[in-house]
Design a protein around this motif. Structure first.
Motif, PDB file in Angstrom:
ATOM      1  N   THR A  59      -8.855  -1.553  -7.270  1.00  0.00           N
ATOM      2  CA  THR A  59      -7.918  -1.463  -6.151  1.00  0.00           C
ATOM      3  C   THR A  59      -6.910  -0.351  -6.382  1.00  0.00           C
ATOM      4  O   THR A  59      -6.561   0.391  -5.452  1.00  0.00           O
ATOM      5  N   VAL A  91      -6.059   2.683  -3.810  1.00  0.00           N
ATOM      6  CA  VAL A  91      -4.698   2.888  -3.316  1.00  0.00           C
ATOM      7  C   VAL A  91      -4.177   4.260  -3.732  1.00  0.00           C
ATOM      8  O   VAL A  91      -3.551   4.971  -2.934  1.00  0.00           O
ATOM      9  N   ASP A 122      -5.382   6.822  -1.417  1.00  0.00           N
ATOM     10  CA  ASP A 122      -4.649   6.769  -0.145  1.00  0.00           C
ATOM     11  C   ASP A 122      -3.267   7.393  -0.259  1.00  0.00           C
ATOM     12  O   ASP A 122      -2.772   7.987   0.699  1.00  0.00           O
ATOM     13  N   LEU A 123      -2.629   7.233  -1.422  1.00  0.00           N
ATOM     14  CA  LEU A 123      -1.270   7.757  -1.617  1.00  0.00           C
ATOM     15  C   LEU A 123      -1.253   9.204  -2.101  1.00  0.00           C
ATOM     16  O   LEU A 123      -0.181   9.803  -2.211  1.00  0.00           O
ATOM     17  N   ARG A 178       5.174   1.764  -4.629  1.00  0.00           N
ATOM     18  CA  ARG A 178       4.309   1.527  -3.463  1.00  0.00           C
ATOM     19  C   ARG A 178       2.884   1.234  -3.908  1.00  0.00           C
ATOM     20  O   ARG A 178       2.221   0.349  -3.355  1.00  0.00           O
ATOM     21  N   LEU A 179       2.406   1.951  -4.915  1.00  0.00           N
ATOM     22  CA  LEU A 179       1.066   1.727  -5.450  1.00  0.00           C
ATOM     23  C   LEU A 179       0.932   0.289  -5.943  1.00  0.00           C
ATOM     24  O   LEU A 179      -0.020  -0.414  -5.587  1.00  0.00           O
ATOM     25  N   GLU A 207       0.942  -2.232  -3.089  1.00  0.00           N
ATOM     26  CA  GLU A 207      -0.315  -2.194  -2.335  1.00  0.00           C
ATOM     27  C   GLU A 207      -1.472  -2.786  -3.131  1.00  0.00           C
ATOM     28  O   GLU A 207      -2.331  -3.450  -2.560  1.00  0.00           O
ATOM     29  N   ARG A 230      -1.174  -6.464  -2.777  1.00  0.00           N
ATOM     30  CA  ARG A 230      -1.533  -6.906  -1.428  1.00  0.00           C
ATOM     31  C   ARG A 230      -3.028  -6.782  -1.151  1.00  0.00           C
ATOM     32  O   ARG A 230      -3.622  -7.652  -0.509  1.00  0.00           O
ATOM     33  N   ARG A 231      -3.646  -5.732  -1.664  1.00  0.00           N
ATOM     34  CA  ARG A 231      -5.034  -5.423  -1.288  1.00  0.00           C
ATOM     35  C   ARG A 231      -6.097  -5.930  -2.255  1.00  0.00           C
ATOM     36  O   ARG A 231      -7.271  -5.929  -1.911  1.00  0.00           O
TER      37      ARG A 231
END
Length: 153
Positions: A62, A66, A69-70, A120-121, A124, A127-128
């Motif tokens: 994950t 992530v 994405d970042l 943020r990583l 996320e 969460r993911r």
């Protein structure tokens, strides 16, 4: 309509030992046993150890998704996971839930992310990650601590 990806395993064994086959294009086979205190021979990891390994490896997968994405890079990731189990329900049949009381994850990550992006990583990933969500939603005490390390090229 959202699509789903099926995950299928089959298991065969006797006593408390089992051979598990992961179905799919590339079948994988692994074994599970348990500690002698639980009736096993400790000839293979226990299912509970596998759940913790699933947690750390799913967090790593994950984190890679992530990070992409970042727009940040990750190097080496190191994890430690601990689950505290009171075996009185599992072994002795006591009232309650046969679940870990608490699970703790410590992660150390090489990254070029700045502190805000790293936060943020981590949020996320929490969460993911499907396995993290399984643990969190099971009602046990769950904690996860992540530390950033400089990325070594």
């Amino acid at each position: 309509m959202a699509s789903t990806v099926p995950f299928t395993v089959t298991g065969n064994g006797s006593g408390v030992a089992q051979e598990i086959t992961v179905q799919g294009d590339n079948q994988h086979v692994f074994a599970a046993d348990t500690y002698p205190a639980f009736g096993g021979a400790d000839a293979a990891p226990s299912p509970l150890a596998y759940t913790l390994g699933a947690l750390t490896s799913c967090n790593q997968i994950t984190a890679q998704l992530v990070a992409k994405d970042l727009g940040v890079r990750l190097g080496e990731l190191s994890f430690s996971a601990r689950g505290d189990l009171d075996p009185s329900v599992f072994v002795g049949g006591a009232e309650g839930d046969a679940n870990f009381d608490a699970v703790t994850v410590d992660a150390s990550v090489e990254t070029d992310a700045d502190p805000d992006t790293f936060d943020r990583l981590v949020a996320e990933v929490d969460r993911r990650c499907p396995v993290t969500q399984l643990f969190r939603r099971s009602g046990l005490e769950f904690s996860s601590t992540w530390k950033a390390r400089p990325l070594v090229d």
